[in-house]
Write a protein that holds these residues in place. Structure first.
Motif, mmCIF file in Angstrom:
data_model
loop_
_atom_site.group_PDB
_atom_site.id
_atom_site.type_symbol
_atom_site.label_atom_id
_atom_site.label_comp_id
_atom_site.label_asym_id
_atom_site.label_seq_id
_atom_site.Cartn_x
_atom_site.Cartn_y
_atom_site.Cartn_z
ATOM 1 N N THR A 1 0.864 -1.186 0.000
ATOM 2 C CA THR A 1 0.000 0.000 0.000
ATOM 3 C C THR A 1 0.891 1.222 0.000
ATOM 4 O O THR A 1 1.787 1.347 0.848
ATOM 5 N N ASN A 2 0.662 2.140 -0.948
ATOM 6 C CA ASN A 2 1.488 3.333 -1.024
ATOM 7 C C ASN A 2 1.408 4.144 0.267
ATOM 8 O O ASN A 2 0.328 4.381 0.802
ATOM 9 N N GLN A 3 2.560 4.577 0.775
ATOM 10 C CA GLN A 3 2.620 5.446 1.941
ATOM 11 C C GLN A 3 2.979 6.880 1.558
ATOM 12 O O GLN A 3 2.405 7.830 2.065
ATOM 13 N N ASP A 4 3.923 7.028 0.662
ATOM 14 C CA ASP A 4 4.336 8.359 0.247
ATOM 15 C C ASP A 4 5.232 8.231 -0.981
ATOM 16 O O ASP A 4 5.848 7.181 -1.201
ATOM 17 N N ALA A 5 5.266 9.291 -1.773
ATOM 18 C CA ALA A 5 6.119 9.269 -2.954
ATOM 19 C C ALA A 5 6.400 10.693 -3.397
ATOM 20 O O ALA A 5 5.564 11.591 -3.274
ATOM 21 N N ASN A 6 7.600 10.903 -3.958
ATOM 22 C CA ASN A 6 7.992 12.180 -4.539
ATOM 23 C C ASN A 6 8.825 11.867 -5.767
ATOM 24 O O ASN A 6 9.883 11.234 -5.671
ATOM 25 N N GLY A 7 8.328 12.265 -6.938
ATOM 26 C CA GLY A 7 9.003 11.923 -8.173
ATOM 27 C C GLY A 7 8.608 10.564 -8.705
ATOM 28 O O GLY A 7 9.159 10.109 -9.720
#
Length: 399
Positions: free
Chosen positions: A352-358
């Protein structure tokens, strides 16, 4: 031993004795105890310190064969209901069949929305020495039909019960012990089961809403084929209600799948009924020993063999960041994660995605899964110098 602190060794009885005083008679090479105005001679001598074949004195003054208490004797994991990875003590409303209500403890049922479960449900005081219990409460009364089942059970890995020697002439007797509390008095039941045979057992709850300690001695089964590898070796079940198809007479091994014994109560038949259990232990022998307390860290690792997440015990996700660095748009980036504990089998992975940048914000893809770890991958959607992504994940190797 005078008042439990001084050992006396002499050829004649001590003067001015008090009840409970003991001394070692050096002439007869025996212990004596003063009780009710007289010295009592025991039939045991001091046990040898170089072997365990002698006798020792019990607290009631009788002698018994020396038998060292083994560690890792409890075949049930999380018998004191301490680990709750999935729910962290939260209410489990109407759990589905096959749902784990605590680590290692699974609910199987044929009808939906009849029970709620929770660790320490309704916050009653556990038995002395325990902090937690598994709690079930009936939310909708139901009378089981012939093919119905409501049970909470633990499936034990075959490796851990290979020493039972079931299916052989030397099959060992085992003892199940537990603390139980229910609002429903009378005859309750459960079963010990293998791939093709079951041993239904019964226990009586004498007083409503009162913790009671129960023991069940089960003679080892000499027939059948038993799993002694990564599969289910034996399961222990507490019956909360079952139909006639899944009930049989108590007290013997029988071919078939039986969750409980005939003639018992159905907890599920009474709305608001409660059933709590803790201190569950299954061990070799015909005597229940004191509940084996494991270090919490060791218990947690044993549970992680079957189910692991990157969460703390309070449910907070820790160290979610999987990858960071410079990114190039449309490139895919990979990271390997090692489990804290190797799994029973290759686990089923969910992310499950928690955080992303780029990076895209969908959960990472998963590949290269084995018993010791897995690889994640995610595509960059931007070219930046401080990109990162991370996931919550679950590795599930449960039955």
């Amino acid at each position: 031993i005078a008042k439990g602190v001084t050992l006396k060794s002499q050829s004649s009885t001590p003067s001015n004795p008090q009840n409970g005083d003991m001394y070692y008679d050096s002439t007869l090479n025996k212990f004596r105890k003063y009780e009710n105005g007289a010295w009592t001679l025991f039939d045991g001598s001091i046990p040898s310190q170089t072997n365990n074949s002698g006798k020792f004195l019990q607290t009631d003054g009788s002698s018994a064969q020396w038998s060292p208490v083994k560690t890792f004797r409890n075949k049930l994991i999380n018998g004191a209901m301490q680990i709750d990875t999935d729910h962290v003590g939260a209410l489990i409303s109407a759990p589905g069949s096959g749902k784990y209500v605590l680590d290692q403890w699974r609910l199987d049922r044929t009808q939906a929305s009849k029970f709620d479960f929770q660790r320490n449900k309704n916050a009653v005081t556990p038995p002395n020495g325990f902090l937690n219990y598994m709690g079930a409460e009936v939310t909708a009364a139901y009378t089981p039909l012939a093919g119905d089942v409501f049970e909470v059970l633990q499936l034990i890995e075959g490796h851990d019960v290979a020493d039972f020697s079931f299916g052989n002439a030397g099959a060992k007797t085992v003892t199940l012990s537990f603390w139980v509390r229910s609002s429903i008095t009378g005859l309750h039941s459960g079963s010990l089961r293998g791939p093709s045979h079951a041993y239904p057992y019964t226990f009586t709850i004498s007083a409503a809403n009162t913790w009671e300690y129960k023991t069940v001695v089960i003679v080892g089964h000499t027939a059948g084929t038993w799993v002694i590898d990564y599969g289910v070796g034996i399961l222990v079940s507490f019956n909360l209600g079952a139909g006639s198809t899944f009930l049989a007479a108590a007290g013997s091994w029988q071919a078939g799948t039986f969750v409980g014994a005939t003639g018992g109560v159905d907890v599920v038949a009474t709305v608001g009924a409660t059933f709590y259990v803790t201190g569950a232990q299954l061990e070799i022998g015909n005597v229940a020993t004191e509940f084996e307390v494991e270090p919490f860290s060791m218990l947690l690792e044993r549970c992680m063999r079957f189910y692991e997440t990157p969460q703390n015990e309070d449910g907070a996700v820790q160290n979610f960041l999987a990858w960071s660095g410079n990114t190039t748009v449309s490139e895919t980036y990979y990271v390997t994660t090692f489990f804290q504990v190797p799994k029973r089998v290759i686990p089923t992975m969910t992310t499950t995605n928690q955080d992303a940048n780029g990076f895209v914000t969908t959960a990472s893809g998963v590949g290269q899964i084995n018993r010791k770890g897995f690889r994640r991958n995610r595509a960059a959607n931007n070219s930046i110098s401080a990109g990162y992504f991370g996931d919550d994940w679950v590795a599930n190797a449960r039955y």
